[in-house]
Design an enzyme around this catalytic site. Sequence first.
Site, mmCIF file in Angstrom:
data_model
loop_
_atom_site.group_PDB
_atom_site.id
_atom_site.type_symbol
_atom_site.label_atom_id
_atom_site.label_comp_id
_atom_site.label_asym_id
_atom_site.label_seq_id
_atom_site.Cartn_x
_atom_site.Cartn_y
_atom_site.Cartn_z
ATOM 1 N N LYS A 114 0.828 -1.206 0.000
ATOM 2 C CA LYS A 114 0.000 0.000 0.000
ATOM 3 C C LYS A 114 0.867 1.263 0.000
ATOM 4 O O LYS A 114 0.573 2.230 -0.703
ATOM 5 C CB LYS A 114 -0.930 0.020 1.224
ATOM 6 C CG LYS A 114 -2.250 -0.694 0.995
ATOM 7 C CD LYS A 114 -3.218 0.179 0.211
ATOM 8 C CE LYS A 114 -4.313 -0.589 -0.503
ATOM 9 N NZ LYS A 114 -5.215 -1.290 0.406
ATOM 10 N N LYS A 197 -6.677 -15.195 -12.687
ATOM 11 C CA LYS A 197 -8.004 -15.396 -12.127
ATOM 12 C C LYS A 197 -8.893 -14.188 -12.339
ATOM 13 O O LYS A 197 -8.421 -13.101 -12.661
ATOM 14 C CB LYS A 197 -7.911 -15.768 -10.647
ATOM 15 C CG LYS A 197 -7.271 -14.729 -9.757
ATOM 16 C CD LYS A 197 -7.362 -15.196 -8.314
ATOM 17 C CE LYS A 197 -7.212 -14.012 -7.384
ATOM 18 N NZ LYS A 197 -7.348 -14.331 -5.995
ATOM 19 N N LYS A 200 -11.516 -7.672 -10.600
ATOM 20 C CA LYS A 200 -11.984 -6.439 -11.239
ATOM 21 C C LYS A 200 -10.841 -5.507 -11.598
ATOM 22 O O LYS A 200 -10.981 -4.637 -12.431
ATOM 23 C CB LYS A 200 -13.013 -5.717 -10.373
ATOM 24 C CG LYS A 200 -12.675 -5.694 -8.923
ATOM 25 C CD LYS A 200 -13.838 -5.223 -8.095
ATOM 26 C CE LYS A 200 -13.543 -5.411 -6.634
ATOM 27 N NZ LYS A 200 -14.094 -6.600 -6.044
#
Length: 335
Positions: A114, A197, A200
């Site tokens: 992050k 996989k 989004k």
Amino acid sequence: MEKKPIVLSGIRPTGNLHLGNYFGAVKNFVKMQETNECYFFIADYHMLTTHPNPQDLQSNVRQVVIEYLAAGLDPEKATLYLQSDIPETAELYLFLNMNAYLGELERVTTFKEKARKQPENVNAGLLTYPTLMASDIIIQRAHLVPVGKDQEQHLEMTRTFARRFNRMYKVDYFPIPKAYNFDQELVKIPGLDGSGKMGKSEGEGNAVFLGEDPKSIRKKVMRAVTDSGPTEMNQEKPEPIQNLFNLMKVVSASDTVDHFDEAYNNCTIRYGDLKKQLAGDIINFTAPFYEKINELSKDDAYIKKVIDMGAEKARANAQKTVREVREIIGFRKIY
Ligand code: TRP
């Protein structure tokens, strides 16, 4: 009688549920609510680590509640609530932070990721994400936490913080929760872009959503990546083709899969037919979800009732925990 284990998991309110989320997590939640005491909540406090605007936060949270209900979570069986409806979580988080060390927090993989992704916003909430998550879990005195692989390090820290608290105050107060990893048990759902996989973040067209309208699903599936077709009998399927077959395995009848498998193996397959069939079967599979999502979207009163109900139950537990924790630490009784 032995008490049922308490199961708890948090859901990040980011975007809409797709088939990958459904088969990778939600289906398991739906199963677990039948046999366990379950707590599922929307991690909206955690969302503040990325500074959403209030309108987006509210509409995302609402949408996630609707989609999880549509996917089969039953408010009569599981406790569904919003993290921010349990402000006691923040008090326990404060206590846990007093015994969480900079070194261990800085080493967390998700923190490092992050920090790299949003270098302009490396806030203290990002650093203490694991203590907030620990607070979510132990405030309900949970035993089992169904999470994906990416959350295992956080779970390990929760165990550390719970043990540390027990040791520090010489109590056997918090149960030490276990990660319940179901990654192996569940089918991996591939995306439509030929590799990896379903997700989004992999770009438009890769994921099929539970609330997606049939026309749009058909368009996406017809555009899925394929190749120029098999040239030898029984040749191994390249990844994009195998992906379509894997998708078919979860939404189509087994003789349908066999039929296309045979056609592939004897080189007579027409990908257009395969895709048409797959699109139709995905649409049949998602139709009940699609309808339910649309129906629930119009029923604000019901949504409110569900989250009020969940908040009431989850909050009563949380208040009891924090009341006892305050006492253990040596604070005055205030509630
Ligand atoms: N960190 C989890 C995720 O990213 C969400 C979450 C927040 C959570 N609190 C939790 C999961 C407690 C399990 C238990 O998906």
